[in-house]
Motif scaffolding. Structure first.
Motif, PDB file in Angstrom:
ATOM      1  N   ARG A 282       0.840  -1.218   0.000  1.00 17.18           N
ATOM      2  CA  ARG A 282       0.000   0.000   0.000  1.00 17.18           C
ATOM      3  C   ARG A 282       0.864   1.253   0.000  1.00 17.18           C
ATOM      4  NH1 ARG A 282      -3.005  -3.153   3.532  1.00 17.18           N
ATOM      5  NH2 ARG A 282      -2.093  -2.162   5.370  1.00 17.18           N
ATOM      6  N   VAL A 283       1.914   1.259   0.807  1.00 10.76           N
ATOM      7  CA  VAL A 283       2.811   2.417   0.867  1.00 10.76           C
ATOM      8  C   VAL A 283       3.476   2.643  -0.486  1.00 10.76           C
ATOM      9  CG1 VAL A 283       4.965   3.283   1.888  1.00 10.76           C
ATOM     10  CG2 VAL A 283       3.194   2.323   3.375  1.00 10.76           C
TER      11      VAL A 283
ATOM     12  N   ASP B 139       2.385   1.784  -3.471  1.00  9.22           N
ATOM     13  CA  ASP B 139       1.385   2.324  -4.403  1.00  9.22           C
ATOM     14  C   ASP B 139       1.195   3.823  -4.181  1.00  9.22           C
ATOM     15  OD1 ASP B 139       0.942  -0.131  -5.635  1.00  9.22           O
ATOM     16  OD2 ASP B 139      -0.872  -0.578  -4.475  1.00  9.22           O
ATOM     17  N   ASP B 140       1.135   4.235  -2.918  1.00 14.79           N
ATOM     18  CA  ASP B 140       0.958   5.654  -2.609  1.00 14.79           C
ATOM     19  C   ASP B 140       2.200   6.471  -2.951  1.00 14.79           C
ATOM     20  OD1 ASP B 140      -1.668   5.296  -1.766  1.00 14.79           O
ATOM     21  OD2 ASP B 140      -1.090   4.986   0.332  1.00 14.79           O
ATOM     22  N   ILE B 141       3.382   5.905  -2.748  1.00 16.43           N
ATOM     23  CA  ILE B 141       4.617   6.607  -3.114  1.00 16.43           C
ATOM     24  C   ILE B 141       4.629   6.885  -4.612  1.00 16.43           C
ATOM     25  CG2 ILE B 141       7.123   6.371  -3.363  1.00 16.43           C
ATOM     26  CD1 ILE B 141       7.061   4.760  -0.687  1.00 16.43           C
TER      27      ILE B 141
ATOM     28  N   ALA C 264       2.108   6.972  -6.718  1.00 12.83           N
ATOM     29  CA  ALA C 264       1.057   7.945  -7.035  1.00 12.83           C
ATOM     30  C   ALA C 264       1.518   9.359  -6.680  1.00 12.83           C
ATOM     31  CB  ALA C 264      -0.226   7.593  -6.281  1.00 12.83           C
ATOM     32  N   ASN C 265       2.187   9.506  -5.541  1.00 15.58           N
ATOM     33  CA  ASN C 265       2.706  10.817  -5.139  1.00 15.58           C
ATOM     34  C   ASN C 265       3.754  11.322  -6.127  1.00 15.58           C
ATOM     35  OD1 ASN C 265       1.052  10.689  -2.908  1.00 15.58           O
ATOM     36  ND2 ASN C 265       2.696  10.252  -1.452  1.00 15.58           N
TER      37      ASN C 265
ATOM     38  N   LYS D 104       7.253  -0.797  -9.181  1.00 19.94           N
ATOM     39  CA  LYS D 104       6.559  -1.038  -7.918  1.00 19.94           C
ATOM     40  C   LYS D 104       7.014  -2.348  -7.282  1.00 19.94           C
ATOM     41  CE  LYS D 104       2.252   1.483  -8.745  1.00 19.94           C
ATOM     42  NZ  LYS D 104       0.782   1.340  -8.823  1.00 19.94           N
TER      43      LYS D 104
ATOM     44  N   ASP E 208       7.618  12.771  -0.813  1.00 17.11           N
ATOM     45  CA  ASP E 208       6.558  11.882  -1.296  1.00 17.11           C
ATOM     46  C   ASP E 208       6.475  10.608  -0.456  1.00 17.11           C
ATOM     47  OD1 ASP E 208       6.025  13.680  -3.350  1.00 17.11           O
ATOM     48  OD2 ASP E 208       7.000  12.470  -4.908  1.00 17.11           O
TER      49      ASP E 208
ATOM     50  N   ALA F   9       3.340   9.391   1.934  1.00 12.88           N
ATOM     51  CA  ALA F   9       2.733   8.062   1.823  1.00 12.88           C
ATOM     52  C   ALA F   9       2.701   7.367   3.181  1.00 12.88           C
ATOM     53  CB  ALA F   9       3.479   7.216   0.795  1.00 12.88           C
TER      54      ALA F   9
ATOM     55  N   LYS G 282      -0.082   8.984   5.141  1.00 11.70           N
ATOM     56  CA  LYS G 282      -1.386   8.539   4.647  1.00 11.70           C
ATOM     57  C   LYS G 282      -1.741   7.159   5.194  1.00 11.70           C
ATOM     58  CE  LYS G 282      -4.018   7.458   0.512  1.00 11.70           C
ATOM     59  NZ  LYS G 282      -3.995   7.225  -0.916  1.00 11.70           N
ATOM     60  N   ASN G 283      -0.713   6.338   5.388  1.00 10.86           N
ATOM     61  CA  ASN G 283      -0.933   4.976   5.870  1.00 10.86           C
ATOM     62  C   ASN G 283      -0.815   4.854   7.391  1.00 10.86           C
ATOM     63  OD1 ASN G 283      -1.249   2.904   3.492  1.00 10.86           O
ATOM     64  ND2 ASN G 283       0.111   4.531   2.783  1.00 10.86           N
TER      65      ASN G 283
END
Length: 119
Positions: free
Chosen positions: A16-17, A19-21, A23-24, A45, A87, A91, A94-95
């Motif tokens: 999850r982290v 994916d968010d990194i 995206a950031n 990824k 970024d 992330a 966010k998590n």
């Protein structure tokens, strides 16, 4: 005390982290052009996931190149490096990662600086 891998949420949390990194990075104007030009974001990824797992004490194997080889010839600036770190921290926030996790991740990132910037 739990390992960094455990505090990151093991494989699922790290996925999850990552994916968010990514995206950031794709939303960050400082590094967006570099990540938009990555031919295979799924591979990026996958190797980022493996790298974080291994670097945080997880059982996964890392199949990517070392940091210097990965970043060789990219001429990454200090500004880009700091943008990527921001970024990553965003992330982690966010998590729901705590300050101890963020501090440990920052320590690892700073230890890699010489393998990434202007190599």
């Amino acid at each position: 005390m739990a390992s960094l891998y455990e505090r990151l949420g093991k494989a699922d949390g790290i996925r999850r982290v990552v994916d968010d990194i990514v995206a950031n990075h794709l939303a960050n104007p400082i590094v967006k052009p570099r990540f938009e030009n990555v031919k295979d974001l799924n591979h990026l990824k996958k190797t980022a996931f493996e790298f974080i797992c291994v670097g945080s004490g997880g059982p996964e194997a890392y199949t990517g190149k070392d940091m210097r080889s990965t970043h060789q010839g990219m001429n990454i600036s200090e500004q880009e490096y700091l943008a990527v770190m921001d970024d990553i921290l965003a992330a982690l926030d966010k998590n729901g990662m705590g300050d101890d996790v963020k501090s440990d991740v920052l320590t690892i990132l700073y230890s890699l600086k010489g393998e990434i910037i202007r190599v």
